[in-house]
Every structure is written in C-alpha cells, then in structure tokens.
Design a protein around this motif. Structure first.
Motif, PDB file in Angstrom:
ATOM      1  N   LYS A  97     -11.941  73.070   6.271  1.00 12.35           N
ATOM      2  CA  LYS A  97     -12.314  73.256   7.678  1.00 12.35           C
ATOM      3  C   LYS A  97     -11.751  74.586   8.192  1.00 12.35           C
ATOM      4  O   LYS A  97     -10.610  74.947   7.885  1.00 12.35           O
ATOM      5  CB  LYS A  97     -11.690  72.109   8.483  1.00 12.35           C
ATOM      6  N   ARG A  98     -12.550  75.304   8.953  1.00 11.25           N
ATOM      7  CA  ARG A  98     -12.076  76.558   9.529  1.00 11.25           C
ATOM      8  C   ARG A  98     -12.325  76.545  11.027  1.00 11.25           C
ATOM      9  O   ARG A  98     -13.298  75.956  11.487  1.00 11.25           O
ATOM     10  CB  ARG A  98     -12.800  77.757   8.913  1.00 11.25           C
ATOM     11  N   ASP A  99     -11.448  77.263  11.741  1.00 14.32           N
ATOM     12  CA  ASP A  99     -11.602  77.353  13.189  1.00 14.32           C
ATOM     13  C   ASP A  99     -11.227  78.756  13.638  1.00 14.32           C
ATOM     14  O   ASP A  99     -10.386  79.398  12.999  1.00 14.32           O
ATOM     15  CB  ASP A  99     -10.637  76.360  13.873  1.00 14.32           C
ATOM     16  N   ILE A 100     -11.831  79.170  14.747  1.00 15.57           N
ATOM     17  CA  ILE A 100     -11.374  80.444  15.324  1.00 15.57           C
ATOM     18  C   ILE A 100     -10.047  80.148  16.003  1.00 15.57           C
ATOM     19  O   ILE A 100      -9.975  79.326  16.908  1.00 15.57           O
ATOM     20  CB  ILE A 100     -12.392  80.987  16.336  1.00 15.57           C
ATOM     21  N   VAL A 101      -8.986  80.789  15.508  1.00 14.93           N
ATOM     22  CA  VAL A 101      -7.675  80.497  16.085  1.00 14.93           C
ATOM     23  C   VAL A 101      -7.307  81.515  17.159  1.00 14.93           C
ATOM     24  O   VAL A 101      -6.419  81.280  17.964  1.00 14.93           O
ATOM     25  CB  VAL A 101      -6.578  80.480  15.006  1.00 14.93           C
TER      26      VAL A 101
END
Ligand code: ADP
Length: 868
Positions: free
Chosen positions: A107-111
């Motif tokens: 899973k990836r997210d804009i941090v």
C-alpha cells in the motif's frame, strides 16, 4: 500497480508524483518527462499503458533531497508517495482478502507535498534567508495577508487595500503564495497555488483558537475578518500539504501597515535592500551590513531592513543596545564567539514539531538552550544594561529541566538518522543498557568463537562476518571448505561464493539471535524515548521559540555594533521633525566595493529641512548623483531599522513612506515599455506620498523625447514641491529645470563636481551648491572609449545646437512666466457642469410645495439630466 499509481496521481493533481519503489522514487508519464528535463537525468520506458510505452525516470531515495531542491527551485511541487506497509504486511492482507500473496501490492500513500513555501529540511533551506509562505484573501474590499515561515513557526497577519498587495508581498518576499480559487485581485508574481478550500473568516478564527488552545484570540491582538480568513486559508493549505500534520505555528502577530515604513516593490528593488539588481544577495544592502553570527540573526536583520520602524522609542531602544555593545569590544567578541557556536534553534524546533525531527535536532535544542543560558549568565554580569537588553535576558533562560533531560538522554553528537538507534546515552535507561550489554556480550562471545573455531579447525583464515542479508556467518576460503562440509563437522553450509564458502553453526546462530533480538528491543526502546523527548520539546515550543527570537535580536544588535565599529559608523538621532541632516554620509555598498579596489569614497553632506526640502542635483553622468540619492535613502532606512549608519553624524526625521525611482529602468519581463514603467511608478508617488515621506527621483523623464522629458520632470518637481511638500532629492541632467529655483521657495540647486584637466575629465564625486556649469556629456563619452572621430563630430553638432539655444533661449525659454503648479491647476472649462446645473435646479425648487408625485417626477428628471 498502474491502477494504484494513477489513483495517487489524481490526488497529486499538478504536483510531480514521487512514487516509492524500493530504494528509488520513480516518476512516470509526463511527470517523468518534466523531471528528467529539469534534473538532466535519463528518461527510460517501462511497460505499456493504453498501447503506449510509459516514460519513466527515477531518483535514489538516499539522495532525493538534492533532486527535490532542484525541482522546487525550478518552480515545481512534488507529492511524495511512500510505502505505508511492509511486503509481509501486504502479503498477510492479501491472504485475509482471499487473494494470492504473490499478487500482493504494497500500500502506498501520499505522505507529504513538498512545495517552495513549506520546506523545513536543513539541506533545502538557505540559513540566512527566511522562507515565507503567504496566503491572501479578500473580505469586503480589504485584503487579508497571512504569512508564515514554517521553518521557525513565525506567523504574521496583516491587511491592506487591494492596490497595496504588491507592496505587502514585496515586504514579505514569499517563496510561495496561496489564494482562493477564482482569485481576481492582483496576481502575485511568486509561484501561486489556487486552493479549492474555503478562506472563511469564522472558520479561520476557530482554527487559530483551537490551535493555540484559547477561547478568544484577544490575547494575541485584534484580528480583522480579512486576517482571519487569510489565516484560515493558510492553515488549511498547510494541512493539505502536510497530509493532516501541521507544522510549528506560533501565536500570530499583527503587523500594522501603520507601524512600519512603507516601501513599494519598485523602491525595494531600486534600493537593492535584500537582493542586488543582479538578483543575488551579494551587492545588496543586507550583505553589506550583515555581521550576524547566526543564520537566525541574518534572517531577523533582513526582516528589520524590510520593515523599518516608525516608533522613535522602539528605534532608540535598538540603537541603545547597538551602542552598548559597540562600546564594549571585548565583551562583544566573547558574545559573538558564543553566538557563532549556536545551532539554528528555531529551525530545529520547526522540524521537530512538524514531525520531521531527528535525534540531531534534539541535540541542537539541547545545545542551543544550554548556550542561551550561558549567554544569559555572561551578559547578566555587565553593568548598566540598556532597556532592550534587560527585556531580552530573561527570555534566554528557564529551560533548565528540559536541557537536563535532553543532556541525560542523548549522546554527545546524535545522528541525523534515527532508524539505526545509538542516540540514547548510556546510563539513561537501565533496561536499554541491559539490552546493549546482551548485544555486547554476544558480540564478544562471537569474537571468542572465531578464535576457538580457528583452533579447532586449524584454518587460520577462518572468519566470522556479518552482512545485511545473511546476518552472521562463518567464512573460509574454498580450499578449506571440504572439512567443514562434512555432516559431523558441526557446521551447516549456507552459500558458496567465488573464492569462499559460508557456513553457520548452532552456537553462532544462538548468539546471533540474541544480538538481533536485543537490538530489536533496544531500537524500540530508543524510539520510545525519542517520542517522549519530542513531546517534551513540543510542549515547550512557545518558550523555545521565544528564546530563539531573543537570541536573534541580540545577534542582530551585536552584528550591527560590529559593523559600526568596523566602518566607523555613527548612531543616528531619529526625530519627529521633517529634517535630514547628514554630515559626511557614505553609501555602504558602493564604499565597500570601492574599498576592494583600494579606492576612496568621497563623503557628502545632506541638509534638508522645511525651508529647503527639495534638492535638484545636476552634474555629469557618472558624477555620483545616483549614489548620493541612494545613500541618503539607505541611511534613513537603516536608521529606522535601528542600525548605525555610514556617516559622521545623522539626524533623521521620521519617514512614513520611502520612494525611490530611476528613470526608464527596464522591466520588460512584465511587458511594459521602459517609459511606461517610469510613469506608472511616478504616478504611484504622486498619489501616495505624504508630507512625511522621502522621495528620491533619479533622471525621471529620461525615457522619452527631450521636450516630453523636460515637461514631465518639470511638472513632477512642482507637484512634489508644492502639493506634496515632502523631502526629496531629484537628480536630473535637464539643465532647464534649474529655472524652477525661481518659483519653488523650498527648492535649492546642487551639483556633483567635475573638472576638465589637461583635456581629461576628472569626476570629483563631491556635492556642491548651485547649478552645474555644463553637462560634460562628450567628455564622459570620451572617457568611455567612444572613438575620437565620433566625439569630435558630436562636438560640432553640439556647437551648432548651443548657438541656436543662445539665439532662442532654449527649449525652456518660455517657462519662466508659467504660473506655478498650484495656480495652473485651477482653470477649468467655462461650461457649467452637470452637477452645477443640478445644484441650481434644487436650490430653485420649493420642496414643501411639491406633491409626492411631483417630487418623484423631479427626481427622475434630474437623474435623466445627469445621464445626458
Ligand atoms: P551618476 O548617477 O551621476 O551617473 P553614479 O552615482 O552612478 O553617477 O556614480 C557612478 C560611479 O561613480 C559609481 O559607480 C562609483 O564607482 C563612483 N562614485 C559615485 N559616488 C562616489 C563617491 N561619493 N565617491 C567615490 N566614488 C563615487
């Protein structure tokens, strides 16, 4: 994966998306093309999307900061998409959701969004320059301006009229501006983000209250609706950029336009206050002045120069401290030594509160606060402290408990990277010490094991090694491997390399597990301490920021004292009367430049007062007119900023607005012709200057034909003299203007002296009374290397022109009889105006005699008359 990428890209909107894949941030499609062009890195392709190859480029994570810096400088914004779970977690999740674990996608997210105005990284910021983010909003015709330097948390709210937005932004010098979507007021020149969130004043005020845990904002100041709306927009933007985490925001301060000297953008640029005309800091006023020992001091000095004060009391307090330190060279040297060792407290605090702090930042807080206390102890010993110092000293202490805690907790120089641990000091936490002892013992056991195995196997080259993939292993050269391969040898084979074979053993495995388990627990323990220390610092943030501010003010005053001593500058006397009495004034930047080539600067006096407030200055080109004009403007600015000034003595009457204009300066970038710029800027002076302003006009009118130029310059001088009545220095090469001395009683004539000696022009750079005798234009041309044939031809033309002038009286022949500006302004067309007719009609009407119907008819009729 593409699906995940595209979803994130939609969220990132216009920002470049840095998509984390292992040790790289990858960019795809147009993002890749844009970034590759800016960064000059290879563009490759990966797979296909809709039948087209997908463009791709990437940057290594460990060196991403440098690439980010270049992208930001090129005006880009970057969204960072990180992996937010481990591959194992992804597999486990896939299993729960009934998908094959081989298909599990991490899973990836804009941090975070990285933008010019929201940087906190040491590597991306210039130490001596504030990094300002500004937000604008408009409420009922008033513009609210909220600005913040998130690297230090300083937040300032202001408001202004729509036409002053440019000047306000010029004062702040933001690196990024946020405006509401559909913004239709003047568009800022800085990179601007049109935010689709609301800039609502009620919500903005509520956000500020919640942020600072107060039920009313009254304690911080009286904030207008426009200010609250801008603050709300700013905070919402910061939340968007930080993905919910807010950076350090200190209680907002109000900057009243009426509390500081106003200067528009043209004036700031022309005086080269914070940047030279070439664009950099070198050659600017601040560079010539800055002797601060710390980055925070340099930032505050720049702020002082960008917003000189109008309060004589506050100015005098700053000057008193500068003098106090100037008069004590030994103490000043000690103080500056201490200051030089200070870390950038404000910026370390900014990173910690923004959740991007490192153990090193905690170390900087510890060292900075400790040093602040020692500086306080040192300064407190000095007798007869001036008021400002007395007020600053208490702000340097009071952090004993926090400094102690940090000192006990941290090693002497903590690392920037916290994931490897090793920053908590021995003796701080007994259980951590124990875990470290376990690791230490096991490491010693492994060393002993290596010696024992060498003995037992007789292989002198046997080694126990460690790497990230295998952990601990035993390694022997190929030729010795056979004996260890045997089943009963006690060794198990792990890997065969080119020249060596690697093994494991039960006891090695046991010791290694002990180490890794202890190390894991030790890391967790350090992490917990880190969080606690960060929380403790966060709690004390307002007090730490206050200490950092006080240190910066002390540094600015000490730096100014140093500069004053170095250049033999004097303490200006800032008074209320509209005067300017400078004895032996110099231009700080030109003087320094001349000194580098061992040339001497010629000091000049200036004496303006209500009876002699406009100086018309003539003389040859290159004679020093511009320099004289600017040095006086700069001396005023420096004096009101609380600096000593380059002169023998200076008595400066408070100036509310400073204007500096240079005729026909180029501003092609804005798409205006040079003469248009000149006139727009002159118009601004004529509409905004007050009796208390100070105006320097350099060759105004030169951007057009001689006749137009003389006419405009003439009219401008008259207007400044007779209508505005402010102090003004006006440099011109139009000899015709000297006739104004006859009609303008507070105007006097001056010139820069020059002499022709043995056919050569000698520029004396010395100001003298009276008009210039001649213009020396041809001599200057000769000096500049124009070929002699051209110069002599010009001389022939000039002789002919001068002959005509003698015969006719020149282009200004008829101007002597021209009525003065004030008188000339009145004659209006003789026709009665519509409003006059309306007034007459009303005066003639007996209102009491009208019926309501007749009254209404009359009203309609009058309206119609006006429209016609
Ligand atoms: P002007 O406006 O009359 O054309 P400037 O003020 O631009 O002249 O000055 C031209 C040059 O002369 C400057 O760049 C500087 O090198 C030198 N100069 C000006 N004023 C002085 C001074 N007071 N003392 C020494 N040199 C000066």
């Amino acid at each position: 994966m593409m699906e995940q990428y595209l979803a994130l890209k939609r969220e990132a909107e216009n920002s470049l998306l840095f998509y984390r894949m292992g040790d790289f941030f990858e960019l795809f499609f147009d993002d890749a093309k844009r970034a590759a062009a800016i960064l000059d890195i290879a563009l490759t392709a990966r797979g296909e999307h809709n039948g087209e190859p997908v463009a791709m480029c990437g940057v290594p994570v460990h060196s991403a900061e440098g690439y980010l810096a270049r992208l930001i400088r090129a005006g880009e914004r970057v969204a960072i998409a990180e992996q937010v779970e481990t591959p194992d977690e992804a597999k486990a999740r896939a299993k729960c959701e009934g998908r094959p674990s081989s298909k599990a996608l991490v899973k990836r997210d804009i941090v975070r969004f990285v933008t010019a105005g929201t940087l906190t990284e040491e590597a991306l910021l210039e130490p001596r320059r504030a990094n300002v983010l500004a937000a604008l909003s408009q409420v009922r015709g008033t513009i609210g301006v909220a600005s913040v330097d998130i690297s230090t948390g300083t937040m300032i709210l202001a408001e202004c009229a729509p036409e002053m937005v440019g000047a306000e932004l010029a004062r702040l010098g933001p690196s990024e501006v946020v405006v509401p979507d559909g913004w239709n007021c003047a568009d800022p020149e800085e990179p601007t983000f049109h935010a689709n969130h609301t800039f609502d004043s009620d919500r903005g005020a509520a956000r500020l209250r919640a942020l600072h845990g107060v039920s009313t904002l009254d304690g911080f100041g009286e904030f207008s609706r426009a200010m609250c709306a801008a603050a709300g927009g700013l905070i919402a933007y910061l939340e968007h950029v930080g993905r919910g985490t807010l950076p350090l925001l200190l209680p907002p301060r109000i900057q009243r336009a009426s509390a500081t000297m106003a200067m528009d953008e043209a004036t700031r640029t022309s005086l080269e206050i914070l940047a030279s005309s070439a664009g950099g800091r070198g050659g600017s006023l601040v560079a010539a002045l800055d002797r601060c020992a710390t980055g925070a001091g340099s930032r505050l000095l720049a702020e002082d120069l960008a917003a000189p004060l109008l309060d004589t009391q506050a100015i005098a307090e700053r000057l008193a401290l500068v003098q106090y330190l100037r008069d004590r060279p030994i103490e000043r040297a000690n103080l500056r030594d201490r200051l030089r060792g200070l870390p950038d407290l404000a910026r370390a605090l900014g990173r910690i509160v923004a959740g991007r702090g490192s153990p090193r930042d905690l170390g900087q807080i510890r060292d900075g606060l400790g040093e602040a206390q020692r500086i306080q102890d040192g300064l407190a010993q000095l007798p007869d402290a001036p008021a400002l110092l007395k007020a600053l000293l208490p702000r340097l202490s009071g952090h004993g408990a926090l400094t102690d805690a940090l000192t006990r907790a941290l090693v002497a120089s903590p690392p920037t990277e916290r994931s490897n641990g090793g920053f908590i000091a021995d003796g701080y936490d007994a259980s951590l010490d124990e875990l470290r002892a376990i690791s230490g013992n096991a490491r010693r056991a492994i060393a002993a094991m290596e010696a024992r195995y060498r003995d037992e196997t007789g292989i002198a080259s046997l080694k126990i090694k460690h790497n990230g993939v295998l952990g601990y292993f035993i390694e022997v050269p190929n030729r010795h491997a056979d004996s260890l391969m045997e089943a009963e040898s006690g060794f198990t084979h792990r890997q065969t390399m080119k020249g060596a074979v690697r093994f494991n053993s039960l006891s090695l495995h046991e010791e290694a597990s002990r180490i890794s388990e202890a190390a894991g627990r030790a890391l967790a323990a350090e992490e917990a301490h880190f969080e606690q220390l960060v929380a403790a610092v966060g709690e004390a943030r307002a007090a730490i920021a206050d200490t950092a501010d006080a240190l910066a003010r002390i540094d600015v005053c000490a730096g100014n004292a140093e500069r004053a001593a170095e250049g033999e500058w004097c303490r200006p006397d800032v008074v209320e009367e509209p005067v300017l009495e400078i004895v032996a004034g110099r231009h700080p930047v030109v003087e320094a430049a001349l000194a580098r080539s061992a040339e001497r600067f010629v000091a000049n006096d200036c004496a303006l007062n209500p009876d002699d407030r406009l100086w018309l200055i003539g003389g040859p080109n290159m004679g020093g007119k511009s320099t004289f004009l600017r040095q006086n403007a700069l001396i005023i600015l420096m004096a009101q900023a609380g600096c000593f000034v380059p002169a023998q003595s200076a008595r400066v009457g408070l100036v509310d607005r400073l204007f500096s204009r240079v005729g026909a300066s180029d501003n092609l970038a804005r798409g205006r012709s040079t003469f248009m710029v000149e006139m727009v800027e002159t118009a601004a002076i004529l509409s905004q200057a007050s009796e208390r302003s100070f105006v320097i006009l350099d060759e105004v009118g030169r951007g057009t034909s001689t006749y137009d130029g003389v006419a405009l310059a003439w009219a401008v001088v008259e207007a400044v003299h007779s209508r505005i009545g402010c102090r003004c220095l006006f440099a011109t090469h139009y000899h015709e203007l000297t006739r104004l001395a006859a009609t303008c009683e507070a105007l006097s004539l001056h010139h820069v002296r020059a002499r022709e000696w043995k056919g050569e022009l000698v520029l004396l750079h010395e100001l003298a009374e009276g008009p210039a005798d001649r213009s020396y234009g041809l001599a200057v041309a000769k000096l500049a290397g124009v070929p002699p044939t051209v110069v002599s031809r010009a001389k022939a033309v000039l002789d002919r022109l001068e002959q005509t002038r003698m015969e006719t009286g020149g282009i200004a022949a008829g101007l002597g009889e021209l009525p003065l500006f004030a008188a000339a302004a009145s004659p209006e067309p003789a026709q009665p105006s519509a409003s006059q007719e309306l007034a007459d009609r009303l005066a003639d009407t007996d209102l009491d005699a009208l019926s309501p119907r007749e009254a209404l008819d009359l009203l309609y009729e009058l309206k119609r008359g006006l429209q016609e």
